[in-house]
Each structure stands twice: as C-alpha cells, then as structure tokens.
Design a protein around this motif. Structure first.
Motif, PDB file in Angstrom:
ATOM      1  N   ARG A 514       9.468  12.939  10.956  1.00  0.00           N
ATOM      2  CA  ARG A 514      10.028  14.176  11.500  1.00  0.00           C
ATOM      3  C   ARG A 514       9.837  14.115  13.021  1.00  0.00           C
ATOM      4  NH1 ARG A 514       7.199  18.342   7.310  1.00  0.00           N
ATOM      5  NH2 ARG A 514       7.814  19.881   8.897  1.00  0.00           N
ATOM      6  N   PHE A 515      10.566  13.221  13.660  1.00  0.00           N
ATOM      7  CA  PHE A 515      10.279  12.819  15.034  1.00  0.00           C
ATOM      8  C   PHE A 515      10.547  13.927  16.053  1.00  0.00           C
ATOM      9  CE2 PHE A 515      11.462   8.862  12.764  1.00  0.00           C
ATOM     10  CZ  PHE A 515      10.205   8.284  12.764  1.00  0.00           C
ATOM     11  N   THR A 516      11.635  14.673  15.870  1.00  0.00           N
ATOM     12  CA  THR A 516      11.940  15.741  16.826  1.00  0.00           C
ATOM     13  C   THR A 516      10.861  16.815  16.797  1.00  0.00           C
ATOM     14  OG1 THR A 516      14.310  15.326  16.526  1.00  0.00           O
ATOM     15  CG2 THR A 516      13.678  17.414  17.546  1.00  0.00           C
ATOM     16  N   GLU A 517      10.395  17.165  15.582  1.00  0.00           N
ATOM     17  CA  GLU A 517       9.302  18.135  15.463  1.00  0.00           C
ATOM     18  C   GLU A 517       8.022  17.579  16.074  1.00  0.00           C
ATOM     19  OE1 GLU A 517       9.070  20.241  11.472  1.00  0.00           O
ATOM     20  OE2 GLU A 517      10.547  18.680  11.048  1.00  0.00           O
ATOM     21  N   ALA A 518       7.780  16.304  15.856  1.00  0.00           N
ATOM     22  CA  ALA A 518       6.575  15.670  16.398  1.00  0.00           C
ATOM     23  C   ALA A 518       6.571  15.758  17.918  1.00  0.00           C
ATOM     24  CB  ALA A 518       6.501  14.213  15.949  1.00  0.00           C
ATOM     25  N   ILE A 519       7.711  15.474  18.539  1.00  0.00           N
ATOM     26  CA  ILE A 519       7.799  15.518  20.004  1.00  0.00           C
ATOM     27  C   ILE A 519       7.491  16.921  20.511  1.00  0.00           C
ATOM     28  CG2 ILE A 519       9.424  15.385  21.928  1.00  0.00           C
ATOM     29  CD1 ILE A 519      10.737  13.014  20.377  1.00  0.00           C
ATOM     30  N   SER A 520       8.046  17.945  19.858  1.00  0.00           N
ATOM     31  CA  SER A 520       7.814  19.326  20.278  1.00  0.00           C
ATOM     32  C   SER A 520       6.333  19.683  20.208  1.00  0.00           C
ATOM     33  CB  SER A 520       8.626  20.277  19.398  1.00  0.00           C
ATOM     34  OG  SER A 520       8.337  21.616  19.709  1.00  0.00           O
ATOM     35  N   VAL A 521       5.671  19.305  19.107  1.00  0.00           N
ATOM     36  CA  VAL A 521       4.249  19.625  18.925  1.00  0.00           C
ATOM     37  C   VAL A 521       3.390  18.846  19.923  1.00  0.00           C
ATOM     38  CG1 VAL A 521       2.289  19.404  17.333  1.00  0.00           C
ATOM     39  CG2 VAL A 521       4.475  20.304  16.511  1.00  0.00           C
ATOM     40  N   LEU A 522       3.706  17.572  20.124  1.00  0.00           N
ATOM     41  CA  LEU A 522       2.898  16.749  21.028  1.00  0.00           C
ATOM     42  C   LEU A 522       3.062  17.185  22.485  1.00  0.00           C
ATOM     43  CD1 LEU A 522       3.510  13.303  19.288  1.00  0.00           C
ATOM     44  CD2 LEU A 522       1.340  14.543  19.395  1.00  0.00           C
ATOM     45  N   GLN A 523       4.243  17.657  22.850  1.00  0.00           N
ATOM     46  CA  GLN A 523       4.424  18.192  24.198  1.00  0.00           C
ATOM     47  C   GLN A 523       3.559  19.432  24.396  1.00  0.00           C
ATOM     48  OE1 GLN A 523       5.803  16.871  26.668  1.00  0.00           O
ATOM     49  NE2 GLN A 523       7.540  15.598  26.085  1.00  0.00           N
ATOM     50  N   LYS A 524       3.463  20.265  23.354  1.00  0.00           N
ATOM     51  CA  LYS A 524       2.597  21.445  23.425  1.00  0.00           C
ATOM     52  C   LYS A 524       1.134  21.006  23.543  1.00  0.00           C
ATOM     53  CE  LYS A 524       3.641  24.890  20.762  1.00  0.00           C
ATOM     54  NZ  LYS A 524       3.752  25.788  19.557  1.00  0.00           N
ATOM     55  N   ALA A 525       0.765  19.941  22.810  1.00  0.00           N
ATOM     56  CA  ALA A 525      -0.609  19.434  22.880  1.00  0.00           C
ATOM     57  C   ALA A 525      -0.956  18.971  24.287  1.00  0.00           C
ATOM     58  CB  ALA A 525      -0.796  18.286  21.886  1.00  0.00           C
ATOM     59  N   LEU A 526       0.023  18.426  25.001  1.00  0.00           N
ATOM     60  CA  LEU A 526      -0.212  17.982  26.379  1.00  0.00           C
ATOM     61  C   LEU A 526      -0.613  19.138  27.292  1.00  0.00           C
ATOM     62  CD1 LEU A 526       2.615  15.373  27.141  1.00  0.00           C
ATOM     63  CD2 LEU A 526       0.182  14.941  26.818  1.00  0.00           C
ATOM     64  N   ARG A 527      -0.098  20.326  27.003  1.00  0.00           N
ATOM     65  CA  ARG A 527      -0.456  21.477  27.848  1.00  0.00           C
ATOM     66  C   ARG A 527      -1.931  21.841  27.684  1.00  0.00           C
ATOM     67  NH1 ARG A 527      -2.275  24.058  30.860  1.00  0.00           N
ATOM     68  NH2 ARG A 527      -1.596  25.992  31.895  1.00  0.00           N
ATOM     69  N   TYR A 528      -2.483  21.608  26.499  1.00  0.00           N
ATOM     70  CA  TYR A 528      -3.900  21.878  26.277  1.00  0.00           C
ATOM     71  C   TYR A 528      -4.772  20.746  26.832  1.00  0.00           C
ATOM     72  CZ  TYR A 528      -2.935  25.869  23.238  1.00  0.00           C
ATOM     73  OH  TYR A 528      -2.541  27.094  22.757  1.00  0.00           O
ATOM     74  N   ASN A 529      -4.173  19.637  27.174  1.00  0.00           N
ATOM     75  CA  ASN A 529      -4.906  18.470  27.669  1.00  0.00           C
ATOM     76  C   ASN A 529      -4.177  17.878  28.872  1.00  0.00           C
ATOM     77  OD1 ASN A 529      -7.314  17.180  27.044  1.00  0.00           O
ATOM     78  ND2 ASN A 529      -6.658  16.750  24.948  1.00  0.00           N
ATOM     79  N   TYR A 545       9.836   8.992  20.489  1.00  0.00           N
ATOM     80  CA  TYR A 545      11.032   8.829  21.327  1.00  0.00           C
ATOM     81  C   TYR A 545      11.729   7.497  21.024  1.00  0.00           C
ATOM     82  CZ  TYR A 545      10.427  12.920  24.367  1.00  0.00           C
ATOM     83  OH  TYR A 545      10.360  14.206  24.858  1.00  0.00           O
ATOM     84  N   SER A 546      10.934   6.455  20.795  1.00  0.00           N
ATOM     85  CA  SER A 546      11.522   5.149  20.487  1.00  0.00           C
ATOM     86  C   SER A 546      12.298   5.191  19.172  1.00  0.00           C
ATOM     87  CB  SER A 546      10.422   4.079  20.433  1.00  0.00           C
ATOM     88  OG  SER A 546      10.974   2.795  20.219  1.00  0.00           O
ATOM     89  N   GLN A 547      11.741   5.900  18.184  1.00  0.00           N
ATOM     90  CA  GLN A 547      12.392   5.961  16.873  1.00  0.00           C
ATOM     91  C   GLN A 547      13.718   6.704  16.923  1.00  0.00           C
ATOM     92  OE1 GLN A 547      11.789   4.267  14.388  1.00  0.00           O
ATOM     93  NE2 GLN A 547       9.619   3.959  13.984  1.00  0.00           N
ATOM     94  N   ILE A 548      13.849   7.681  17.817  1.00  0.00           N
ATOM     95  CA  ILE A 548      15.138   8.394  17.923  1.00  0.00           C
ATOM     96  C   ILE A 548      16.001   7.792  19.034  1.00  0.00           C
ATOM     97  CG2 ILE A 548      14.207  10.535  16.959  1.00  0.00           C
ATOM     98  CD1 ILE A 548      14.130  11.706  19.773  1.00  0.00           C
ATOM     99  N   GLU A 549      15.604   6.589  19.489  1.00  0.00           N
ATOM    100  CA  GLU A 549      16.376   5.778  20.421  1.00  0.00           C
ATOM    101  C   GLU A 549      16.495   6.400  21.815  1.00  0.00           C
ATOM    102  OE1 GLU A 549      20.037   4.527  18.644  1.00  0.00           O
ATOM    103  OE2 GLU A 549      19.058   3.792  16.832  1.00  0.00           O
ATOM    104  N   GLN A 550      15.536   7.229  22.178  1.00  0.00           N
ATOM    105  CA  GLN A 550      15.445   7.701  23.564  1.00  0.00           C
ATOM    106  C   GLN A 550      14.447   6.786  24.282  1.00  0.00           C
ATOM    107  OE1 GLN A 550      14.948  11.933  24.172  1.00  0.00           O
ATOM    108  NE2 GLN A 550      16.255  12.449  22.424  1.00  0.00           N
TER     109      GLN A 550
END
Length: 623
Positions: A514-529, A545-550
C-alpha cells in the motif's frame, strides 16, 4: 530375511561425495582415481581416529558411522581441513573437493550393511553442501549448537525423498568465506541472479572474487550511524503545530559514574513516552531530541530546527539510593523560562518523580487530562524499580543491534521478568529480540523465532493493551510471518497510542504493498523526527517511491539517508536497483561496488528469503 536378523539403532551417519566427480574423470581418469584413493585413505584414517568406522565407500562416495554426534562433526571438519591442505599441493585440474552431510537418525543393520532413513537423510543433505563444505540435519545441530566452537547458518527446510516431514538443514561456516555466492543461489533453486542487470552481475561477480578473503559480515546487523550534524542556522524554520508542541532534550548525567548514562537517558525517554500518550500535545520523537546529546545548545535554534514552541532540558545526579533531578521548561520562541524545578528524591520514588515532572509540563502547557487519558499516561509496563533498571539497561544495549547484544538484551529482560512476572514492557522487549533473531542469527530457524516473538508480544499486550511498543513489535513480527493485514492492524493501534510509532505503520503499509498510504504516513513521521529521522523511515520512503516508479523521489531519500549514514548497506542496495531501473548504469555500477565494499559476502539468495511483500510482483521488482 527375518526381522530377527535386522538390528535397529540410533546412529550418527556421515555421508560424502566428490563435487564434480564426473567432470574430473572425463579430463583425467587415471589421475582422478589416484587422487580419489589418496583422499579416501586420509578420510579412513581420520574417521578411525575419531572413533568412527567406514560402512561403505562405493565410487566417489563414503559413508561412515560414529558413536556420537560431536565425533562425527569434528571429524568432518578435520577431514575438510586436511583435504584442503592436500589440494593446495596439487595442480588445479586434479584438485578434488568433498562435500559432507551428517544426520542423527534411526538406521538398520544386517550382515554389516547399514541402511534406512538415517543414512538416506545424510546422503540427501550432503548434496546441499558446497564443495569443501558440511551440512547438518536439525537433529545434529540441536546436539552440538552450544558445545562446539563453530559458526552455523540455517539454510531452510528441505524435502527429502521418502521422508514425510521436511528436514531442517544447517551449514557449518568453516571460515570467513562460508560459501560462494553463486553456488548458494543455485542450491536454493532461485532465479534472482538471472534478474540482475548484466552490468551489475559482472561487477558483483568480480568484486566477490576480489573480496573472497575478507571478514564475514553479518548481513542484517544494523550499520553504526555516523555522527549527525545539527541542522544549520540557515535552515528554514518549520511551521509550529496547531497545538502545544515540545521537545525533551536528553537530561545530562551529573553522577560521578559515567555508566549511569543509561539512567539519565532512560528518564528522558520516559518523559517523552509519557507526553506522547497525550493526544492534545505535539512531542518530538526520541531520535531528533537525542541528536543534541552532548552538544552545546542554543534553545531558540533548537526550537526552530524541530518546529516546536517549548524545549525541556535537565540533569540527573544519582548517589546510591538518592536522586537529584533538575528540570526546566523554556519557551523557545522567546527564551523565557516557564519553570525550573529541583526534585530531591529516593530511588524508589523514581516513577512518582517522572510523573510529577510530566504533569508539571502538562500544567504549564495548559493541557488537562481526562480520566481515561490519565490512566494511560501513568502506564509504563513495569512497576518494580529493580526490574525497571534491568529494562533501562536492556534498552541501552539494544541500540547496538548485533547478535551478541541481542542475546544480552533478552537475558536482562528475562531477569526483569523474574522480578516482575507481569511486566508488559519486559515481554515486549523479549518479543523484539526474537524479531532481531530473524535477521541477525542465521543459525536459528526463522519460523521458530517469529512464532516465539509473536507469543511474547501477545503476552505483553495481554498485560497492558495500551503498550504501543508491544503492538508495534507484533506488527513487525506479522510482516516477517507474511500476515500483512494483521501487521497493519497492529501497527495502526501502535500509532494511535503513540505518534512515535508512525514509522512502524508506514513500514508495514509498504510491505503490504500500500505504497501511496505508506508515503503519506512516513511523511507525517518525518515531522515528528525533523532533525534525525529514523533510518527505516527514510529507507521505506525511498522504497515506496521506487515501487510506484517515482524514481527521482526515491533517489532523493536514499541519498538523504546516505548523508547521515554513508555505509548504510540497504540504502546503497536500493540505490543501485533504482539507478538500474532508470537506465543510469554507470551510477548503478558505483552503488553495486559500494554494496560489496560494505559486505563482501552479500548473499542475494539469503536476502531474498527474508524480503517480505504481500504481492510477489513487488518483491521481484525490489530485487
């Protein structure tokens, strides 16, 4: 033949043959037979010296029986050492390498002939050994794992003809090289090698040969991070959250004993954990707070870099059973001291003191706790002070992430359990050690490690359903077990209890494809760290990002991670893969060279067995 004429017994059987015997015969029949007879003579003498006896030796095969497992294993090792010495003296075309399999099982004997499953299993697993190598069945490994000074690698369960249950097989690592990379791919019957781009395949093969004598490096040991530079003053300040925000900097250890550092760090973490349980405030995660440890600090600058209004700092002095803790809360936007307190307490009051400090912060931030929130806020998974200190030490050792430290962490957590048998925190930590066994200890069957870890994590949750860490551990274990929906469910619970678990949730979403959801959650995690993101956060952002070819975004985050940890193995591996997909083959070759510089004996076969994606298509793309 009558049953009375057949003798049944439990025996240790060694079975061996020559790797590539037909090829040697075709090149030089006379010389090959001469070498074979000489090698057989060496083996017969050593087998006799080790209390064994040769029971059959047709063609290039040899079968021997031993009275004990230890005798058989030590004999096989001595044979391989002696044959290697003799092969070194021979011209290369005449060198002859044996491979051995050893099994403990039931055999039958009639008129001096031995047969049965015990012999069949030994003969079958011998075929899995590399030239000059030794494979053991699970029954043999269990007898010697703690008794002989060898290193072992678990290579999986193998189906053996006419044997109902698959046989667990281990390989003895006779030296640092252990086994050639290509032969281990072939042995596993995997096709991953074929999928590697030819340019990378060439550089991997050449580099593997060049580095064959280098020291064995455990694939899954976490690389030691290099020192991290605090973000420069020129960095644009982060926007403040829409609720009270705080960073708790590491409390300074003022004790005369530097070994008490884990106590001051533990106090800091407990305050962070307590505050993180309150949804009405924004709390910077441990990694970024601890980036300032041991450095001169400009509070206003630290506040800007982490994007928070308040910063807490303090110190701890421990003398015997007496504590002196100072804590001050500062408004980083103005430099104003909100409060400064000193707590002189006895050691037995440590939990109460931690709660006092945390409640003082909440009061200053004008945050009121509801009844249910207060109960969760006070929960810490341990109530016995001695057990608490054991777990603090365990957590400190955990940061090393290697096989030896993992074993020590488990011992400390088990000691804590003897002091407090219902400690949720202790069970959660033990569960995590089994997660790391999966990656750090190839001698242990991975399915057993995962199942045991799941049982421990579930016990932790049974004692404290609000234990975010336990839910996170259970989620990671479910990923390794291939139960992705359960993994996401547990990780979502963990993140709802503590935003510090967002990285864990993003990672499980990635493994669930679930790569798009993962990116959204991990970006939020970056704000806490924001200052020192967790390496797995950056790594899994890049992977997603690699898996969705970005690919450009993937490269950005791989490089971001490598700026902080230049020898991060998986970042170089992912970058090589991504560059290859982008057609940037020169860059891919450079990254492949870095992969083998860090780990000269990287095994794609073993790595492939550990990689987890819900959809097999994405696993192939990742590799």
């Amino acid at each position: 033949m009558t049953t009375q004429e057949v003798k049944h017994k439990l025996a240790t059987i060694l079975s061996g043959d020559v790797k590539g015997y037909s090829r040697l015969l075709a090149k030089d029949q006379e010389g090959t037979i001469r070498t074979l007879n000489a090698h057989k003579g060496v083996m017969a003498n050593l087998i006799q010296q080790c209390q064994g006896k040769v029971i059959d030796a047709p063609g290039d095969n040899v079968h021997a029986e031993f009275p004990s497992v230890m005798d058989a294993v030590q004999c096989a090792v001595e044979i391989q050492k002696e044959l290697k010495n003799r092969n070194d003296e021979l011209p290369e075309p005449r060198r002859m390498e044996f491979r051995f399999g050893i099994n403990l099982g039931e055999v039958s004997e009639k008129e001096g002939k031995v047969f049965g499953d015990g012999l069949n299993v030994a003969a079958r697993i011998q075929l899995l050994a590399d030239a000059g190598g030794i494979c053991l069945s699970g029954t043999v490994y269990e007898q010697i794992k703690d008794k002989l000074e060898f290193r072992y690698e678990y290579i999986g369960k193998q189906t053996v003809k006419n044997i109902l249950e698959p046989v667990r097989v281990y390989q003895i690592l006779l030296d640092a090289q252990a086994a050639s990379l290509v032969s281990r791919w072939k042995r596993a019957g995997l096709n991953y090698w074929k999928r590697v781009h030819p340019a990378i395949k060439i550089i991997l093969a050449v580099a593997a040969l060049i580095n064959a004598a280098n020291i064995y490096w455990q694939l899954y040991t976490k690389p030691s991070p290099t020192s991290v530079e605090i973000t420069s003053k020129e960095r644009v300040a982060l926007q403040l959250p829409d609720k009270p925000s705080i960073a708790v900097l590491p409390f300074t250890n003022m004790s005369n004993d530097p070994t008490q550092e884990f106590f001051s760090d533990g106090l800091t973490e407990e305050i962070i954990n307590g505050l993180s349980k309150v949804p009405k405030i924004f709390v910077i995660a441990r990694n970024s707070s601890f980036a300032y440890k041991g450095k001169p600090i400009d509070i206003k600058q630290a506040g800007r870099e982490m994007g928070v209004q308040y910063v807490m700092e303090g110190s701890v002095r421990r003398e015997g059973n007496q504590l002196r803790i100072t804590a001050q809360l500062i408004d980083a936007t103005t430099g104003r001291h909100v409060f400064s307190e000193r707590y002189d307490r006895e050691l037995k009051d440590i939990f109460t003191t931690q709660d006092e400090i945390t409640i003082k912060v909440l009061t200053a931030l004008q945050v009121a706790l509801k009844e249910g929130e207060y109960a969760r806020f006070k929960s810490r998974g341990v109530s016995n002070v001695e057990a608490y200190f054991k777990l603090l030490e365990a957590w400190d050792v955990f940061q090393q992430v290697n096989k030896e430290s993992n074993a020590r962490v488990r011992r400390l957590a088990e000691e804590a359990l003897t002091l407090e048998p219902v400690s949720s925190k202790a069970y959660a930590i033990i569960g995590m050690t089994y997660f790391w066994d999966y990656w750090l200890d190839p001698s242990k069957p991975p399915d057993e490690s995962i199942d045991t870890g799941i049982r421990m994590a579930k016990k932790a949750i049974a004692f404290d359903r609000g234990n975010s860490y336990a839910h996170g551990v259970l989620g990671m274990l479910y990923v390794n077990k291939g139960e992705y929906d359960r993994a996401v469910q547990e990780s979502e619970i963990a993140a709802s209890l503590d935003p510090g678990a967002l990285t864990n949730l993003g990672s499980t979403l990635m493994h669930a494809c679930r790569f798009t959801e993962a990116i959204s959650v991990l970006q939020k995690a970056l704000r806490y760290n924001p200052v020192r993101p967790h390496s797995s956060c950056l790594m899994n952002l890049a992977n997603s990002y690699s898996q969705i070819e970005q690919y450009d975004q993937a490269v950005y985050y791989y490089k971001e991670l490598l700026q902080k940890q230049p020898d991060h193995f998986f970042a170089h591996l992912g970058l090589a893969n991504t560059y290859s997909k982008m057609g940037r083959m020169e860059d891919a070759r450079k990254e492949a060279a870095e992969v083998l510089r860090i780990n000269p004996k990287f095994s794609l076969e073993r790595f492939a067995t550990r990689v987890r994606f819900k959809n097999p298509m994405y696993k192939e793309r990742y590799l």
